[in-house]
Design an enzyme around this catalytic site. Structure first.
Site, mmCIF file in Angstrom:
data_model
loop_
_atom_site.group_PDB
_atom_site.id
_atom_site.type_symbol
_atom_site.label_atom_id
_atom_site.label_comp_id
_atom_site.label_asym_id
_atom_site.label_seq_id
_atom_site.Cartn_x
_atom_site.Cartn_y
_atom_site.Cartn_z
ATOM 1 C CD GLU A 65 18.097 -3.383 3.986
ATOM 2 O OE1 GLU A 65 17.167 -3.449 3.160
ATOM 3 O OE2 GLU A 65 19.252 -3.028 3.674
ATOM 4 C CD GLU A 123 -2.858 -1.213 2.382
ATOM 5 O OE1 GLU A 123 -2.793 -0.303 3.246
ATOM 6 O OE2 GLU A 123 -3.708 -2.112 2.377
ATOM 7 C CD1 TRP A 163 4.874 0.041 -4.044
ATOM 8 C CD2 TRP A 163 5.601 0.450 -6.116
ATOM 9 N NE1 TRP A 163 5.714 1.116 -3.991
ATOM 10 C CE2 TRP A 163 6.172 1.388 -5.249
ATOM 11 C CE3 TRP A 163 5.901 0.518 -7.490
ATOM 12 C CZ2 TRP A 163 7.033 2.382 -5.687
ATOM 13 C CZ3 TRP A 163 6.761 1.512 -7.933
ATOM 14 C CH2 TRP A 163 7.315 2.423 -7.029
ATOM 15 N N GLY A 188 33.379 0.710 -20.109
ATOM 16 C CA GLY A 188 33.879 2.087 -20.184
ATOM 17 C C GLY A 188 32.743 3.047 -20.497
ATOM 18 N N GLY A 189 33.031 4.063 -21.325
ATOM 19 C CA GLY A 189 32.027 5.083 -21.658
ATOM 20 C C GLY A 189 30.814 4.501 -22.373
ATOM 21 C CD GLU A 206 7.762 -11.493 -4.891
ATOM 22 O OE1 GLU A 206 7.170 -11.515 -3.800
ATOM 23 O OE2 GLU A 206 7.195 -11.662 -5.980
ATOM 24 C CD GLU A 224 8.551 -20.249 2.071
ATOM 25 O OE1 GLU A 224 8.108 -19.747 3.111
ATOM 26 O OE2 GLU A 224 8.626 -21.467 1.861
HETATM 27 C C1 LIG Z 1 8.612 -2.108 -9.541
HETATM 28 C C2 LIG Z 1 7.966 -2.649 -8.318
HETATM 29 C C3 LIG Z 1 7.014 -3.655 -8.439
HETATM 30 C C4 LIG Z 1 6.364 -4.141 -7.296
HETATM 31 N N1 LIG Z 1 5.385 -5.094 -7.435
HETATM 32 C C5 LIG Z 1 4.645 -5.451 -6.351
HETATM 33 C C6 LIG Z 1 3.508 -6.325 -6.494
HETATM 34 O O1 LIG Z 1 3.239 -6.850 -7.582
HETATM 35 N N2 LIG Z 1 2.750 -6.562 -5.405
HETATM 36 C C7 LIG Z 1 3.021 -6.020 -4.169
HETATM 37 O O2 LIG Z 1 2.283 -6.287 -3.228
HETATM 38 N N3 LIG Z 1 4.098 -5.196 -4.007
HETATM 39 C C8 LIG Z 1 4.907 -4.918 -5.059
HETATM 40 N N4 LIG Z 1 5.987 -4.065 -4.902
HETATM 41 C C9 LIG Z 1 6.264 -3.493 -3.583
HETATM 42 C C10 LIG Z 1 7.483 -4.085 -2.922
HETATM 43 O O3 LIG Z 1 7.190 -5.400 -2.476
HETATM 44 C C11 LIG Z 1 7.867 -3.147 -1.768
HETATM 45 O O4 LIG Z 1 8.345 -1.953 -2.341
HETATM 46 C C12 LIG Z 1 8.935 -3.763 -0.889
HETATM 47 O O5 LIG Z 1 8.392 -4.834 -0.158
HETATM 48 C C13 LIG Z 1 9.499 -2.716 0.108
HETATM 49 O O6 LIG Z 1 8.459 -2.055 0.763
HETATM 50 P P1 LIG Z 1 8.459 -0.443 0.833
HETATM 51 O O7 LIG Z 1 8.704 0.065 -0.541
HETATM 52 O O8 LIG Z 1 7.191 -0.026 1.496
HETATM 53 O O9 LIG Z 1 9.676 -0.083 1.715
HETATM 54 P P2 LIG Z 1 9.658 0.040 3.321
HETATM 55 O O10 LIG Z 1 9.022 -1.149 3.918
HETATM 56 O O11 LIG Z 1 9.107 1.362 3.682
HETATM 57 O O12 LIG Z 1 11.210 0.013 3.627
HETATM 58 C C14 LIG Z 1 12.063 1.155 3.435
HETATM 59 C C15 LIG Z 1 13.480 0.773 3.861
HETATM 60 O O13 LIG Z 1 13.486 0.407 5.254
HETATM 61 C C16 LIG Z 1 14.014 -0.907 5.396
HETATM 62 N N5 LIG Z 1 13.272 -1.606 6.450
HETATM 63 C C17 LIG Z 1 11.926 -1.711 6.595
HETATM 64 N N6 LIG Z 1 11.621 -2.431 7.689
HETATM 65 C C18 LIG Z 1 12.805 -2.798 8.252
HETATM 66 C C19 LIG Z 1 13.170 -3.576 9.388
HETATM 67 N N7 LIG Z 1 12.248 -4.158 10.161
HETATM 68 N N8 LIG Z 1 14.484 -3.737 9.666
HETATM 69 C C20 LIG Z 1 15.427 -3.189 8.870
HETATM 70 N N9 LIG Z 1 15.158 -2.459 7.764
HETATM 71 C C21 LIG Z 1 13.863 -2.263 7.457
HETATM 72 C C22 LIG Z 1 13.795 -1.577 4.049
HETATM 73 O O14 LIG Z 1 14.698 -2.671 3.862
HETATM 74 C C23 LIG Z 1 14.043 -0.425 3.099
HETATM 75 O O15 LIG Z 1 15.437 -0.254 2.938
HETATM 76 C C24 LIG Z 1 6.702 -3.613 -6.026
HETATM 77 C C25 LIG Z 1 7.690 -2.639 -5.902
HETATM 78 C C26 LIG Z 1 8.312 -2.144 -7.027
HETATM 79 C C27 LIG Z 1 9.350 -1.065 -6.879
#
Ligand SMILES: Cc1cc2nc3c(=O)[nH]c(=O)nc-3n(C[C@H](O)[C@H](O)[C@H](O)COP(=O)(O)OP(=O)(O)OC[C@H]3O[C@@H](n4cnc5c(N)ncnc54)[C@H](O)[C@@H]3O)c2cc1C
Length: 397
Positions: A380, A131, A160, A352-353, A376, A253
């Site tokens: 982290e 979301e 997403w 390179g370039g 997925e 998974e």
């Molecule tokens: C091109 C694209 C396609 C996607 N397709 C799908 C899809 O088909 N279906 C779907 O449901 N989602 C989809 N996603 C979403 C994707 O699964 C999420 O972006 C991803 O899980 C990370 O969530 P976030 O972006 O909210 O980052 P956040 O959860 O906000 O994390 C931000 C940062 O904080 C770190 N972080 C968060 N929690 C912790 C913790 N507990 N400990 C340490 N570090 C932490 C993360 O590693 C990251 O570096 C897609 C994303 C992209 C970019």
């Protein structure tokens, strides 16, 4: 690939499928990928070719019209496709996850209704947990589904959705009021039917449009807005309210093995491009491959390709054997995606370039690789899963 990423112990059928897919990728994907990607154009002809080969039904059981192949076959096919163009593997991935969830957790009626049409590619799946305010923290989902007689009314915004516009079925995770203490026990998975397209596709469900991305173009990634959307209770996956979190995690998974396989595919291609270029480009009187600094880069890249491939194969085989594979899938996804970013970066430097020119394939791979560090579950999150699993198994007595 002559030497790298070979897999021991494949059946004749697996070898035949892989040879067919490799041929398709070499002839139909690689020559068109660059132009389609730069134009952010949906690869309609390539997708039609994949439908013809039966790839949408690769892992769907034969009794439902699929090929009944294993996760390992799927992973190796994805590796080949991503070697050609990662976006194409994105077209089948959410479809494969949704088919897996229905196969494992759907009611008989849901399996009979969806799986045969998913096997042909007529019904195409998208997977929606994320979301605007959350991705890693799935249990914090805000989108609500409120029971109203034989139906639920869904309100909320999703973010997403890979294949959000082109799919006709969304596996959606939403909050329901099950009265459970643990937040994830109040989450339910729904099977949302919709036509392909953008705008208000059915009353109460809007797919606003494509999100502009730095890479992973061609395949559509969208938001989805639910506003008083009504869905029958028979569309709850497995008719099991409150169990959606577990169902989606099972999907994630297998999705992690798939992301690891994609990372292997991109890394293989980056190596192929680099090893070719390094033998053609000459500096100081000899091909750059003869400078030890470049030769060592190639050696390290190939070693990383090999390690990532082996761990991905191992994780897929573990799942196929029915064993728990959260740690193995997490390790494969972590290692393969991190190595993919490193191998791609090294291939870019070797160019390179020219690596910075849009005429060269490596420029596209450089924009694709970072997505694998996030999709997925980020690195982290993989480390969290791996360390939890290890501490469970190595608990101090
Ligand atoms: C091109 C694209 C396609 C996607 N397709 C799908 C899809 O088909 N279906 C779907 O449901 N989602 C989809 N996603 C979403 C994707 O699964 C999420 O972006 C991803 O899980 C990370 O969530 P976030 O972006 O909210 O980052 P956040 O959860 O906000 O994390 C931000 C940062 O904080 C770190 N972080 C968060 N929690 C912790 C913790 N507990 N400990 C340490 N570090 C932490 C993360 O590693 C990251 O570096 C897609 C994303 C992209 C970019």
């Amino acid at each position: 690939m002559a030497r790298l990423a070979q897999t021991a112990g494949l059946t004749d059928i697996q070898r035949e499928i892989l040879a067919t897919v490799k041929d398709f990728v070499d002839k139909e994907v690689i020559p068109h990928a660059q132009a389609l990607e730069h134009a952010d154009e949906y690869p309609a002809d390539i997708v039609a070719g994949m439908r013809e080969m039966g790839l949408f039904g690769l892992t769907i059981p034969e009794e439902y019209g699929g090929l009944g192949e294993s996760l390992l076959t799927y992973a190796l096919v994805v590796e080949q496709i991503a070697r050609g163009w990662m976006s194409v593997s994105g077209v089948i991935n959410t479809h494969f996850i949704v088919a897996h969830m229905i196969k494992q957790h759907g009611t008989d009626a849901q399996k009979r209704h969806y799986l045969p049409r998913m096997a042909t590619g007529e019904v195409r799946g998208a997977f929606s947990m994320s979301e605007p305010d959350l991705g890693s923290d799935v249990a914090a989902i805000k989108t609500r589904a409120k029971r109203d007689g034989d139906e639920y009314v869904i309100d909320g915004a999703k973010m997403w959705l890979t294949n959000g516009g082109s799919s006709t079925l969304i596996a959606l995770l939403a909050r329901t009021d099950e009265g459970a203490e643990k937040p994830h026990r109040n989450l339910t998975a729904f099977l949302v039917d919709k036509p392909a397209g953008f705008g208000e596709v059915v009353p109460g469900l809007t797919i606003p449009g494509k999100i502009e991305k730095m890479g992973y173009k061609g395949v559509d990634t969208t938001e989805a807005v639910f506003d008083g959307y009504r869905i029958g209770a028979d569309k709850v996956l497995g008719e099991a309210p409150g169990q959606g979190f577990g169902f989606m995690m099972d999907g994630v998974e297998v999705g992690r093995v798939n992301v690891a396989a994609r990372a292997c595919g991109i890394a293989i291609r980056a190596f192929e491009l680099a090893v070719d270029y390094a033998q053609q480009r000459r500096t100081f009187g000899k091909p750059i491959a003869e400078h030890q600094a470049i030769a060592f880069k190639l050696a390290e890249m190939a070693t990383k390709v090999e390690a990532a491939h082996l761990m991905t194969v191992n994780a897929a085989r573990l799942k196929d054997s029915g064993q728990r594979n959260d740690v193995a899938a997490g390790m494969a996804k972590l290692l393969a995606s991190e190595y993919c970013a490193e191998v791609t970066q090294e291939a870019f430097r070797i160019h390179g370039g020219y690596g910075y020119s849009k005429e060269y394939e490596i420029e596209r791979l450089m924009r694709e690789a970072p997505f694998l560090l996030i999709g997925e579950g980020t690195s982290e999150i993989q480390k969290t899963i791996i360390s939890r699993g290890l501490l469970r198994e190595y608990r101090a007595r």
